[in-house]
Design an enzyme around this catalytic site. Structure first.
Site, short mmCIF file in Angstrom:
data_model
loop_
_atom_site.label_atom_id
_atom_site.label_comp_id
_atom_site.label_asym_id
_atom_site.label_seq_id
_atom_site.Cartn_x
_atom_site.Cartn_y
_atom_site.Cartn_z
N ASP A 98 0.85 -1.18 0.00
CA ASP A 98 0.00 0.00 0.00
C ASP A 98 0.89 1.23 0.00
O ASP A 98 1.26 1.76 1.05
CB ASP A 98 -0.92 -0.02 1.22
CG ASP A 98 -2.08 0.95 1.08
OD1 ASP A 98 -2.11 1.69 0.07
OD2 ASP A 98 -2.96 0.97 1.96
N ALA A 99 1.26 1.67 -1.19
CA ALA A 99 2.18 2.79 -1.35
C ALA A 99 1.51 4.00 -2.00
O ALA A 99 1.98 5.12 -1.84
CB ALA A 99 3.39 2.37 -2.18
N LYS A 100 0.44 3.77 -2.76
CA LYS A 100 -0.33 4.84 -3.42
C LYS A 100 0.57 5.79 -4.20
O LYS A 100 0.41 7.01 -4.15
CB LYS A 100 -1.19 5.60 -2.41
CG LYS A 100 -2.24 4.73 -1.72
CD LYS A 100 -3.13 5.55 -0.80
CE LYS A 100 -4.20 4.70 -0.14
NZ LYS A 100 -3.65 3.79 0.90
N ARG A 101 1.49 5.24 -4.95
CA ARG A 101 2.40 6.08 -5.73
C ARG A 101 1.72 6.59 -6.98
O ARG A 101 0.85 5.94 -7.56
CB ARG A 101 3.65 5.28 -6.12
CG ARG A 101 4.44 4.69 -4.96
CD ARG A 101 4.89 5.76 -3.98
NE ARG A 101 5.89 5.23 -3.05
CZ ARG A 101 5.97 5.56 -1.77
NH1 ARG A 101 5.10 6.40 -1.25
NH2 ARG A 101 6.91 5.05 -1.01
N THR A 128 -0.59 -0.46 -4.72
CA THR A 128 -1.61 0.56 -4.94
C THR A 128 -0.98 1.79 -5.59
O THR A 128 0.15 2.18 -5.25
CB THR A 128 -2.30 0.97 -3.63
OG1 THR A 128 -1.33 1.48 -2.72
CG2 THR A 128 -3.04 -0.20 -3.02
#
Length: 286
Positions: A98-101, A128
């Site tokens: 879960d990094a949402k880059r 993510t």
């Protein structure tokens, strides 16, 4: 260890069928460390993370470490994260980072290399990403995932209330931003969908939305998995899933963090909580 010879979508379907459709977050934030009687330091971080991985990695379909909670400790925190990823995958769990880059060009390619290149110490089964520099900006991650057999989950209709001001916004062609993201994902999964398989390109759609998916003009039948945060502490329950996701509910991977993690630090209690939740989700998804 999980095998990346198969595409992520196929491996995810197998894991959900075998272990139940549940993703458990690894979120070592300050309050949870304190609840476990641990210090807000590297020793506490490592103890927390190893306990969760040891208790759950051979039982749940997906483990989702939240990168930010490790990054805040610098290089030593990243070392703990690297070990968690390797140990969880070795025990059979799929790891969703879960990094949402989200970025463009060579920078997005570098993020893709960090999480989706099998040679990276942070190589994960999926990651993510954020599409708000335009869906096309994600192309390096989408292409890297296809090469490595990994998955990508793109933010679409998130569980935080602030998300609606962007995600429900209407484009000049009348489509919402969220619907546009979902349409792009459907196109990415088209080949697998024609073969009757689960695609590897998923969307993040909050389980707390209620009727908001419909209000945003969103078709959730994208041919890929739907990561559904919001179960537990944010107020949603497994019983809410059919109402939010409709016919796509079988492709939903509910994500729970505090609802399971609050049962620690006892490993048996953690495992029991996760298995109960997985059973509840399975009951409404079948």
């Amino acid at each position: 260890m999980t095998d990346t010879a198969e595409p992520f979508g196929a491996r995810l379907r197998g894991a959900m069928d075998a272990r139940g459709p549940l993703c458990v977050g690894i979120d070592p934030h300050t309050s949870l460390l304190a609840d476990w009687g641990l210090g807000d330091d590297i020793a506490g971080l490592e103890r927390f993370t190893r306990t969760v991985v040891d208790a759950l990695a051979d039982k749940v379909a997906v483990l989702k470490p939240q990168s930010a909670f490790f990054e805040r400790f610098g290089s030593r925190g990243i070392a703990v994260l690297e070990r968690a990823v390797a140990d969880a995958r070795a025990a059979g769990a799929l790891v969703l980072m879960d990094a949402k880059r989200g970025d463009i060009g060579s920078t997005m390619a570098a993020y893709a290399s960090a999480y989706l290149d099998p040679g990276s110490p942070l190589f994960s089964d999926a990651v993510t990403v954020s599409p708000y520099l335009g869906f096309g900006s994600l192309r390096p991650a989408l292409d890297a995932a296809r090469v490595s057999g990994s998955g990508v989950f793109v933010l679409a209709l998130t569980s935080n209330p602030e998300g609606a001001e962007v995600q429900h916004a209407v484009r000049a062609d009348g489509a919402t931003v969220a619907a546009t993201v979902l349409d792009h994902l459907k196109a990415e999964n088209a080949e697998e969908a024609r073969a009757g398989l689960l695609g590897s390109y998923g969307a993040v759609v909050g389980a707390t939305l209620g009727g908001a998916a419909g209000e945003a003009g969103a078709d959730l039948a994208i041919g890929g998995p739907l990561l559904a945060p919001g179960i537990g502490a944010q107020g949603a329950t497994p019983a809410d899933l059919p109402g939010v996701f409709g016919a796509a509910v079988r492709n939903v991977v509910p994500s729970v963090s505090r609802g399971v993690l609050r049962h620690g630090p006892d490993p048996a209690s953690l495992a029991a909580a996760a298995l109960r939740m997985a059973d509840q989700v399975r009951a409404v998804a079948e």
